[in-house]
Scaffold this active site. Structure first.
Site, PDB file in Angstrom:
ATOM      1  N   CYS A  79       0.837  -1.194   0.000  1.00 28.34           N
ATOM      2  CA  CYS A  79       0.000   0.000   0.000  1.00 28.34           C
ATOM      3  C   CYS A  79       0.876   1.249   0.000  1.00 28.34           C
ATOM      4  O   CYS A  79       1.915   1.294   0.663  1.00 28.34           O
ATOM      5  CB  CYS A  79      -0.903  -0.030   1.229  1.00 28.34           C
ATOM      6  SG  CYS A  79      -1.741   1.507   1.583  1.00 28.34           S
ATOM      7  N   CYS A  82       1.360   4.286   3.785  1.00 29.16           N
ATOM      8  CA  CYS A  82       2.296   4.391   4.908  1.00 29.16           C
ATOM      9  C   CYS A  82       3.678   3.896   4.506  1.00 29.16           C
ATOM     10  O   CYS A  82       3.819   3.080   3.598  1.00 29.16           O
ATOM     11  CB  CYS A  82       1.804   3.571   6.104  1.00 29.16           C
ATOM     12  SG  CYS A  82       0.199   4.087   6.772  1.00 29.16           S
ATOM     13  N   GLN A 308      -7.917  19.108  10.341  1.00 31.34           N
ATOM     14  CA  GLN A 308      -6.797  18.211  10.614  1.00 31.34           C
ATOM     15  C   GLN A 308      -7.292  16.773  10.708  1.00 31.34           C
ATOM     16  O   GLN A 308      -8.299  16.497  11.361  1.00 31.34           O
ATOM     17  CB  GLN A 308      -6.097  18.609  11.917  1.00 31.34           C
ATOM     18  CG  GLN A 308      -5.356  19.929  11.855  1.00 31.34           C
ATOM     19  CD  GLN A 308      -4.047  19.845  11.081  1.00 31.34           C
ATOM     20  OE1 GLN A 308      -3.651  18.782  10.606  1.00 31.34           O
ATOM     21  NE2 GLN A 308      -3.369  20.975  10.956  1.00 31.34           N
ATOM     22  N   TYR A 339      -3.791  31.878   5.636  1.00 29.83           N
ATOM     23  CA  TYR A 339      -4.068  30.479   5.249  1.00 29.83           C
ATOM     24  C   TYR A 339      -4.832  29.809   6.402  1.00 29.83           C
ATOM     25  O   TYR A 339      -4.427  28.791   6.948  1.00 29.83           O
ATOM     26  CB  TYR A 339      -2.772  29.724   4.931  1.00 29.83           C
ATOM     27  CG  TYR A 339      -1.839  30.492   4.029  1.00 29.83           C
ATOM     28  CD1 TYR A 339      -2.007  30.472   2.654  1.00 29.83           C
ATOM     29  CD2 TYR A 339      -0.817  31.279   4.559  1.00 29.83           C
ATOM     30  CE1 TYR A 339      -1.160  31.205   1.820  1.00 29.83           C
ATOM     31  CE2 TYR A 339       0.031  32.014   3.734  1.00 29.83           C
ATOM     32  CZ  TYR A 339      -0.152  31.971   2.372  1.00 29.83           C
ATOM     33  OH  TYR A 339       0.684  32.701   1.547  1.00 29.83           O
ATOM     34  N   GLU A 360      -8.240  33.068   3.726  1.00 29.39           N
ATOM     35  CA  GLU A 360      -8.236  31.706   3.166  1.00 29.39           C
ATOM     36  C   GLU A 360      -8.823  31.743   1.759  1.00 29.39           C
ATOM     37  O   GLU A 360      -9.826  32.434   1.520  1.00 29.39           O
ATOM     38  CB  GLU A 360      -9.058  30.771   4.067  1.00 29.39           C
ATOM     39  CG  GLU A 360      -9.370  29.418   3.486  1.00 29.39           C
ATOM     40  CD  GLU A 360      -8.129  28.616   3.145  1.00 29.39           C
ATOM     41  OE1 GLU A 360      -8.096  28.042   2.041  1.00 29.39           O
ATOM     42  OE2 GLU A 360      -7.202  28.552   3.981  1.00 29.39           O
ATOM     43  N   CYS A 432       3.323  21.568   7.386  1.00 30.26           N
ATOM     44  CA  CYS A 432       3.171  20.127   7.211  1.00 30.26           C
ATOM     45  C   CYS A 432       4.209  19.578   6.240  1.00 30.26           C
ATOM     46  O   CYS A 432       4.237  18.377   5.968  1.00 30.26           O
ATOM     47  CB  CYS A 432       1.757  19.784   6.734  1.00 30.26           C
ATOM     48  SG  CYS A 432       1.319  20.543   5.160  1.00 30.26           S
TER      49      CYS A 432
END
Length: 476
Positions: A79, A82, A308, A339, A360, A432
């Protein structure tokens, strides 16, 4: 080294996000994705430049001493969702921390590396932490049976069914299994990315951690048809589609859940892009929203709201932001939250600021932010829809403090220049994607800012991703 050459060696280290480095006999570094430090690997060189090469992983000859004897996930290595399921959680944290710390320290000027370092904070849940998943329909191999899950690693077309996925809870898995079984039995076609024909595209599932409420959204084209192996099709009527969707609803409603299924939806999407595009959503059952709670505030979540994906991890992240702010906000300050998404950070800071202005570009997110501020009784928040690069020229307020939480690619250079021009005493940057933060730090330092505090928050166990928070001050 030459393109096509086969190399065997040990992964020396892994740079962010998942770029393993194997040294050839002549000392040339070869970058190989999806590897772990200490693994012995066989690699095919597919790009060769002077002094640097990139390779494709052919085989893992020997596992790393860091890895578990048996991976926590049976889809590990297959997959594409991950990368670190074979590592104990403490090893995952150490690897992410090492990668990001090195990346950012290389970007921070030597004289400015005296910042207060808070390390990396764990996710409250190591498994079953996601509150949202977008599963894809397809097949696991050409002309194979219908599959529903995640894209196979390094494949644009193949889909791996993941009925035992470890990063979602049992309710997600129940919905996935029952949906796949239903449409397999009905022999329903999936959207074929090359032919641009077929019906089933995605299954979107969202669940609130605090309330347990669940939304399910089936994303399809408007092409309900059977596609035979000879390429022929049999069209269905609108009544056939209604009956099919009603049958799917009945299957979902018949399942037992730990949470509460409060909405079943159907979204139409005829876009060519392999992404969910809302071209009309119908409520098949219940409602199209639920509420989630973070740090005492409530937020209304709709199918396509930005929020999130790790609710409990988000509380750790936002609490870290709140601790970084500390006494910087006195209740008389104006804060720009650029943002701002659905306004989660803005509303948290509105409790200790005179006014918060959020900007935003996504209209739905702005409308959600406004509604959530009313829901939480906050009247000192203003949310503006538009591109930060353009909107920032129209703002009449003068900020005392700026919060930056940009998309993965970071901040447009021209927008960053305008932000620096305000010369506010303090900024906080939430990222992120640390490589984007590292790039933007160069401009921020040139504009007079220094990193005072830094912390990482692991919002995505089992994956290469991590959130980074930097608190910056203007040099006097």
């Amino acid at each position: 080294m030459k393109k096509g050459q086969i190399l065997e060696g040990k992964v020396d280290h892994v740079d962010f996000p998942n770029k393993g480095v194997v040294f050839a006999e002549d000392g040339t570094p070869v970058v190989v994705k999806n590897t772990i430090p200490g693994q012995s690997v066989r690699v095919s060189v597919n790009k060769a430049r002077k002094g640097k090469c990139e390779g494709r992983l052919l085989d893992i000859l020997e596992q790393s001493p860091l890895q578990l004897e048996r991976s926590a996930c049976r889809y590990d290595g297959i997959c594409g969702g991950c990368n670190y399921q074979s590592l104990p959680y403490e090893k995952q944290l150490a690897l992410k921390e090492e990668q990001v710390k090195k990346l950012l320290d290389d970007a921070i000027l030597p004289e400015n590396r005296t910042y207060e370092y808070w390390g990396i904070k764990e996710s409250p849940r190591k498994n079953e932490y996601r509150n949202k998943m977008e599963f894809s329909f397809g097949d696991e191999y050409k002309d194979g049976p219908l599959a529903l899950g995640m894209h196979r690693r390094n494949s644009f077309y193949d889909v791996v069914s993941v009925p035992d996925c470890q990063i979602v809870d049992g309710d997600f898995r129940t919905i996935l299994r029952s949906t796949l079984a239903f449409f397999q039995e009905k022999e329903t076609s999936y959207y074929h990315k090359q032919r641009h024909t077929g019906y089933l595209r995605h299954l979107l599932v969202r669940k609130a951690v605090k309330t347990g409420d669940i939304l399910v959204d089936l994303v399809t084209t408007t092409q309900l048809c059977d596609i035979g192996h000879d390429g022929g099709t049999s069209q269905y009527t609108a009544d056939d589609e209604r009956q099919l969707l009603q049958g799917w609803c009945e299957v979902l409603l018949a399942q037992r859940y730990e949470g509460r299924l409060i909405g079943i939806l159907h979204t139409k999407n005829d876009s060519v892009a392999d992404a969910i595009c809302d071209q009309g959503t119908d409520i098949l059952q219940g409602q199209d929203f639920f509420f989630e709670e973070l740090l005492g505030l409530r937020f209304k979540i709709t199918p396509f709201s930005f929020f999130q994906t790790n609710s409990l991890g988000a509380e750790v992240l936002y609490d870290t932001v709140r601790q970084f702010v500390g006494e910087a906000l006195t209740g008389q300050n104006v804060v720009f939250d650029l943002y701002s998404g659905t306004g989660t950070i803005a509303q948290m800071l509105a409790l200790v600021a005179k006014k918060v202005v959020g900007v935003e570009i996504v209209e739905e997110a702005v409308e959600a932010a406004k509604a959530n501020a009313v829901l939480n009784g906050l009247h000192n928040c203003e949310f503006i829809c538009g591109d930060v690069l353009k909107v920032i020229d129209t703002l009449t307020d003068r900020p005392d403090y700026i919060v930056l939480d940009p998309p993965r690619d970071g901040i447009h250079p021209k927008a960053l220049g305008k932000i620096i021009h305000y010369q506010v005493p303090h900024m906080i940057y939430i990222s992120c994607k640390p490589s984007s933060l590292a790039r933007d730090l160069e401009a921020l330092q040139a504009g007079g800012y220094v990193v005072e505090k830094m912390c990482m928050v692991d919002m995505f166990p089992g994956t290469v991703h991590v959130e980074t928070v930097c608190f910056m001050s203007l040099k006097i």
